[in-house]
Design an enzyme around this catalytic site. Sequence first.
Site, PDB file in Angstrom:
ATOM      1  N   THR A  70     -15.825  -1.869  -9.583  1.00  0.00           N
ATOM      2  CA  THR A  70     -17.025  -1.201  -9.085  1.00  0.00           C
ATOM      3  C   THR A  70     -18.196  -1.306 -10.061  1.00  0.00           C
ATOM      4  OG1 THR A  70     -17.907   1.000  -8.582  1.00  0.00           O
ATOM      5  CG2 THR A  70     -16.044   0.948 -10.070  1.00  0.00           C
ATOM      6  N   ASP A  71     -19.404  -1.152  -9.534  1.00  0.00           N
ATOM      7  CA  ASP A  71     -20.586  -1.125 -10.409  1.00  0.00           C
ATOM      8  C   ASP A  71     -20.661   0.179 -11.214  1.00  0.00           C
ATOM      9  OD1 ASP A  71     -21.247   0.637  -8.337  1.00  0.00           O
ATOM     10  OD2 ASP A  71     -23.154  -0.307  -7.841  1.00  0.00           O
ATOM     11  N   GLU A  72     -19.870   1.204 -10.794  1.00  0.00           N
ATOM     12  CA  GLU A  72     -19.972   2.503 -11.463  1.00  0.00           C
ATOM     13  C   GLU A  72     -19.509   2.461 -12.914  1.00  0.00           C
ATOM     14  OE1 GLU A  72     -18.900   5.962  -9.352  1.00  0.00           O
ATOM     15  OE2 GLU A  72     -19.614   5.199  -7.445  1.00  0.00           O
ATOM     16  N   PRO A 109     -21.462  17.289  -9.803  1.00  0.00           N
ATOM     17  CA  PRO A 109     -21.565  17.359 -11.274  1.00  0.00           C
ATOM     18  C   PRO A 109     -21.610  15.949 -11.875  1.00  0.00           C
ATOM     19  CG  PRO A 109     -19.726  18.704 -10.463  1.00  0.00           C
ATOM     20  CD  PRO A 109     -20.231  17.921  -9.292  1.00  0.00           C
ATOM     21  N   ALA A 113     -14.556   6.178 -15.040  1.00  0.00           N
ATOM     22  CA  ALA A 113     -13.862   5.975 -16.324  1.00  0.00           C
ATOM     23  C   ALA A 113     -12.500   5.328 -16.090  1.00  0.00           C
ATOM     24  CB  ALA A 113     -13.708   7.305 -17.049  1.00  0.00           C
ATOM     25  N   SER A 114     -11.822   5.758 -15.013  1.00  0.00           N
ATOM     26  CA  SER A 114     -10.492   5.180 -14.745  1.00  0.00           C
ATOM     27  C   SER A 114     -10.620   3.726 -14.303  1.00  0.00           C
ATOM     28  CB  SER A 114      -9.735   6.013 -13.702  1.00  0.00           C
ATOM     29  OG  SER A 114     -10.349   5.896 -12.427  1.00  0.00           O
ATOM     30  N   LYS A 115     -11.680   3.402 -13.560  1.00  0.00           N
ATOM     31  CA  LYS A 115     -11.890   1.999 -13.152  1.00  0.00           C
ATOM     32  C   LYS A 115     -12.282   1.155 -14.368  1.00  0.00           C
ATOM     33  CE  LYS A 115     -11.803   0.292  -9.578  1.00  0.00           C
ATOM     34  NZ  LYS A 115     -10.689  -0.350  -8.828  1.00  0.00           N
ATOM     35  N   ASP A 148       0.855  -1.194   0.000  1.00  0.00           N
ATOM     36  CA  ASP A 148       0.000   0.000   0.000  1.00  0.00           C
ATOM     37  C   ASP A 148       0.888   1.241   0.000  1.00  0.00           C
ATOM     38  OD1 ASP A 148      -3.229   0.499   1.087  1.00  0.00           O
ATOM     39  OD2 ASP A 148      -1.821   2.186   1.046  1.00  0.00           O
ATOM     40  N   TYR A 196     -13.553   9.041 -11.980  1.00  0.00           N
ATOM     41  CA  TYR A 196     -13.288   7.822 -11.202  1.00  0.00           C
ATOM     42  C   TYR A 196     -13.762   6.584 -11.955  1.00  0.00           C
ATOM     43  CZ  TYR A 196     -14.312   4.051  -7.916  1.00  0.00           C
ATOM     44  OH  TYR A 196     -14.409   2.813  -7.324  1.00  0.00           O
TER      45      TYR A 196
HETATM   46  P1  NAD Z   1      -9.877   3.329  -0.165  1.00  0.00           P
HETATM   47  O1  NAD Z   1      -9.722   4.644  -0.836  1.00  0.00           O
HETATM   48  O2  NAD Z   1     -10.433   3.258   1.203  1.00  0.00           O
HETATM   49  O3  NAD Z   1      -8.467   2.565  -0.117  1.00  0.00           O
HETATM   50  C1  NAD Z   1      -7.588   2.558  -1.192  1.00  0.00           C
HETATM   51  C2  NAD Z   1      -6.224   2.091  -0.689  1.00  0.00           C
HETATM   52  O4  NAD Z   1      -5.328   2.031  -1.818  1.00  0.00           O
HETATM   53  C3  NAD Z   1      -5.588   3.035   0.324  1.00  0.00           C
HETATM   54  O5  NAD Z   1      -5.052   2.302   1.396  1.00  0.00           O
HETATM   55  C4  NAD Z   1      -4.485   3.732  -0.461  1.00  0.00           C
HETATM   56  O6  NAD Z   1      -3.371   4.106   0.342  1.00  0.00           O
HETATM   57  C5  NAD Z   1      -4.102   2.648  -1.466  1.00  0.00           C
HETATM   58  N1  NAD Z   1      -3.503   3.193  -2.699  1.00  0.00           N
HETATM   59  C6  NAD Z   1      -3.939   4.245  -3.433  1.00  0.00           C
HETATM   60  N2  NAD Z   1      -3.125   4.432  -4.491  1.00  0.00           N
HETATM   61  C7  NAD Z   1      -2.163   3.475  -4.421  1.00  0.00           C
HETATM   62  C8  NAD Z   1      -1.040   3.135  -5.231  1.00  0.00           C
HETATM   63  N3  NAD Z   1      -0.742   3.834  -6.336  1.00  0.00           N
HETATM   64  N4  NAD Z   1      -0.277   2.083  -4.872  1.00  0.00           N
HETATM   65  C9  NAD Z   1      -0.559   1.372  -3.736  1.00  0.00           C
HETATM   66  N5  NAD Z   1      -1.589   1.666  -2.932  1.00  0.00           N
HETATM   67  C10 NAD Z   1      -2.385   2.699  -3.273  1.00  0.00           C
HETATM   68  O7  NAD Z   1     -10.741   2.449  -1.188  1.00  0.00           O
HETATM   69  P2  NAD Z   1     -11.795   1.296  -0.873  1.00  0.00           P
HETATM   70  O8  NAD Z   1     -13.112   1.904  -0.669  1.00  0.00           O
HETATM   71  O9  NAD Z   1     -11.219   0.392   0.135  1.00  0.00           O
HETATM   72  O10 NAD Z   1     -11.827   0.579  -2.301  1.00  0.00           O
HETATM   73  C11 NAD Z   1     -10.942  -0.509  -2.596  1.00  0.00           C
HETATM   74  C12 NAD Z   1     -11.205  -0.975  -4.013  1.00  0.00           C
HETATM   75  O11 NAD Z   1     -12.563  -1.379  -4.138  1.00  0.00           O
HETATM   76  C13 NAD Z   1     -11.007   0.115  -5.058  1.00  0.00           C
HETATM   77  O12 NAD Z   1     -10.423  -0.466  -6.183  1.00  0.00           O
HETATM   78  C14 NAD Z   1     -12.411   0.600  -5.380  1.00  0.00           C
HETATM   79  O13 NAD Z   1     -12.494   1.068  -6.703  1.00  0.00           O
HETATM   80  C15 NAD Z   1     -13.193  -0.684  -5.203  1.00  0.00           C
HETATM   81  N6  NAD Z   1     -14.609  -0.526  -4.800  1.00  0.00           N
HETATM   82  C16 NAD Z   1     -14.942   0.256  -3.737  1.00  0.00           C
HETATM   83  C17 NAD Z   1     -16.283   0.316  -3.339  1.00  0.00           C
HETATM   84  C18 NAD Z   1     -16.717   1.144  -2.161  1.00  0.00           C
HETATM   85  O14 NAD Z   1     -17.929   1.292  -1.947  1.00  0.00           O
HETATM   86  N7  NAD Z   1     -15.803   1.691  -1.368  1.00  0.00           N
HETATM   87  C19 NAD Z   1     -17.255  -0.410  -4.033  1.00  0.00           C
HETATM   88  C20 NAD Z   1     -16.861  -1.187  -5.126  1.00  0.00           C
HETATM   89  C21 NAD Z   1     -15.530  -1.253  -5.492  1.00  0.00           C
HETATM   90  O1  DAU Z   2     -20.884   2.134  -6.332  1.00  0.00           O
HETATM   91  C1  DAU Z   2     -19.620   1.797  -5.844  1.00  0.00           C
HETATM   92  C2  DAU Z   2     -18.860   3.051  -5.491  1.00  0.00           C
HETATM   93  O2  DAU Z   2     -19.437   3.548  -4.289  1.00  0.00           O
HETATM   94  C3  DAU Z   2     -17.371   2.823  -5.318  1.00  0.00           C
HETATM   95  O3  DAU Z   2     -16.816   2.402  -6.533  1.00  0.00           O
HETATM   96  C4  DAU Z   2     -16.675   4.110  -4.851  1.00  0.00           C
HETATM   97  O4  DAU Z   2     -15.302   3.863  -4.597  1.00  0.00           O
HETATM   98  C5  DAU Z   2     -17.354   4.556  -3.566  1.00  0.00           C
HETATM   99  O5  DAU Z   2     -16.787   5.779  -3.135  1.00  0.00           O
HETATM  100  C6  DAU Z   2     -18.858   4.724  -3.779  1.00  0.00           C
HETATM  101  O6  DAU Z   2     -19.140   5.834  -4.670  1.00  0.00           O
HETATM  102  P1  DAU Z   2     -20.336   6.862  -4.399  1.00  0.00           P
HETATM  103  O7  DAU Z   2     -20.055   8.113  -5.104  1.00  0.00           O
HETATM  104  O8  DAU Z   2     -21.649   6.210  -4.633  1.00  0.00           O
HETATM  105  O9  DAU Z   2     -20.150   7.014  -2.780  1.00  0.00           O
HETATM  106  P2  DAU Z   2     -20.256   8.298  -1.829  1.00  0.00           P
HETATM  107  O10 DAU Z   2     -20.256   7.774  -0.435  1.00  0.00           O
HETATM  108  O11 DAU Z   2     -19.281   9.354  -2.190  1.00  0.00           O
HETATM  109  O12 DAU Z   2     -21.718   8.850  -2.154  1.00  0.00           O
HETATM  110  C7  DAU Z   2     -22.873   8.043  -1.982  1.00  0.00           C
HETATM  111  C8  DAU Z   2     -24.059   8.865  -2.464  1.00  0.00           C
HETATM  112  O13 DAU Z   2     -24.270   9.943  -1.530  1.00  0.00           O
HETATM  113  C9  DAU Z   2     -23.848   9.513  -3.805  1.00  0.00           C
HETATM  114  O14 DAU Z   2     -25.086   9.519  -4.513  1.00  0.00           O
HETATM  115  C10 DAU Z   2     -23.442  10.935  -3.476  1.00  0.00           C
HETATM  116  C11 DAU Z   2     -24.176  11.215  -2.168  1.00  0.00           C
HETATM  117  N1  DAU Z   2     -23.489  12.123  -1.227  1.00  0.00           N
HETATM  118  C12 DAU Z   2     -22.189  11.887  -0.919  1.00  0.00           C
HETATM  119  C13 DAU Z   2     -21.513  12.705  -0.044  1.00  0.00           C
HETATM  120  C14 DAU Z   2     -20.062  12.459   0.295  1.00  0.00           C
HETATM  121  C15 DAU Z   2     -24.189  13.163  -0.631  1.00  0.00           C
HETATM  122  O15 DAU Z   2     -25.401  13.359  -0.910  1.00  0.00           O
HETATM  123  N2  DAU Z   2     -23.522  13.974   0.226  1.00  0.00           N
HETATM  124  C16 DAU Z   2     -22.198  13.818   0.537  1.00  0.00           C
HETATM  125  O16 DAU Z   2     -21.641  14.629   1.325  1.00  0.00           O
END
Ligand code: NAD
Ligand code: DAU
Length: 377
Positions: free
Chosen positions: A133-135, A316, A161-163, A32, A159
């Site tokens: 991710t589902d996004e 946005p 698009a990069s995934k 990490d 985000y």
């Molecule tokens: P997070 O942001 O909490 O954790 C990401 C981790 O990756 C961090 O510990 C960070 O230090 C590390 N990292 C970032 N860039 C790095 C690099 N270049 N090299 C090595 N380590 C690096 O993210 P998360 O929510 O735990 O998500 C983990 C994975 O799951 C991601 O790939 C995300 O796209 C995917 N995902 C997340 C969700 C969600 O709801 N959080 C849902 C579906 C998929």
């Molecule tokens: O769907 C999976 C994704 O879920 C993952 O791939 C991403 O890594 C993870 O961050 C998450 O993305 P979202 O954009 O859906 O999560 P977030 O918690 O940022 O936002 C959830 C919803 O809530 C979204 O519709 C935006 C809204 N929101 C978010 C924040 C931070 C608010 O209304 N207010 C806020 O302050």
Amino acid sequence: MTILVTGAAGFIGGNFVLDWLAGCDEVVINVDKLTYAGNLDTLKALEGDTRHIFVRADIGDREIISKLLAEYQPRAVLNFAAESHVDRSITGPGEFIQTNVVGTFNLLESVRGYWTELAAEQKAAFRFLHVSTDEVYGTLAADDPAFSETKAFEPNSPYSASKAASDHLVRAWHHTYGLPVLTTNCSNNYGPYHFPEKLIPLVILNALAGKPLPIYGDGQQIRDWLYVKDHCSAIRRVLEAGQVGETYNVGGWNEKANLDVVHTICDLLDELAPIGSRELGVGSEERAVVSQQTGTTPQSLLPTYRSQITYVTDRPGHDRRYAIDARKLERELGWKPAETFESGIRKTVEWYLTNQDWVSNVTSGAYREWLDQQYGK
Ligand code: NAD
Ligand code: DAU
């Protein structure tokens, strides 16, 4: 036997490693970079545990990654590392391209170099599991069917698009070079150790701090919520039995509008950590009188966290609805989530109430700067 897990100081990776080592003794090499989202406090329980080896490195650093692969000879690499926050990808997309696209490309190349040299038996057994991710699928209208694995990619944010780009690279490395890959596309996770820039932990912590609970736009955007430990069990199952080259959707069958999620959190906090009556300046005697006059319970006259809800400018390009069809994973690999949204969100709120040390460590200067930038001072 050893596995190498990237991004395991983050939310999902951290939960994954804790669950993995709670269930078996197979060594984990945790790579990490420790960005703002990475936090070794999450793995405090593993201090001194020889089954967990932490290496601070970037997934894009081919020299270090190749060296680690050669040294530890993992039977699988699981890629959780990513920039993960949609709002940050809007204000600064560069890091997302760098880690999620270029980083994944470099990681795939390091892994391909290692895998190519393995003996036939290890080569056949090796897996590269990419956590996505589902996004990537885009957004749904209210009556559209949930995303299946065959849905075309239509990512809308930097985000997603990069995934999506990283998912395509993983697919191509299998198709072209034969690398044995698996991909999971999961819906929104929530649970312990979730960094408080994301909706659920942000709302819990803002509520307790007496701050506004920011709702983007009309709050009617829908997400499909999955308790993080269920995501971890799905990944374990796919690693164990998934068919090479396949992708698996992971979801909780829990579609909820953001406003409903925030209401649920407020109601749980009202029950578990009620706002003291002194804050309102209304004492228990006054409440007793008012409750008698109005026929309501004294409890219902207490202030509620819902009063902190504040509507703010929408994100946005905000995707309206995500919904995951996780039937393939259930049908082919027998996986189902264990938690309902009601049980998972209660556990999550309780976790934040009892883990204030973790919270105060992650809410550092960098975190406060982000809040100022995103929500204004
Ligand atoms: P997070 O942001 O909490 O954790 C990401 C981790 O990756 C961090 O510990 C960070 O230090 C590390 N990292 C970032 N860039 C790095 C690099 N270049 N090299 C090595 N380590 C690096 O993210 P998360 O929510 O735990 O998500 C983990 C994975 O799951 C991601 O790939 C995300 O796209 C995917 N995902 C997340 C969700 C969600 O709801 N959080 C849902 C579906 C998929
Ligand atoms: O769907 C999976 C994704 O879920 C993952 O791939 C991403 O890594 C993870 O961050 C998450 O993305 P979202 O954009 O859906 O999560 P977030 O918690 O940022 O936002 C959830 C919803 O809530 C979204 O519709 C935006 C809204 N929101 C978010 C924040 C931070 C608010 O209304 N207010 C806020 O302050």
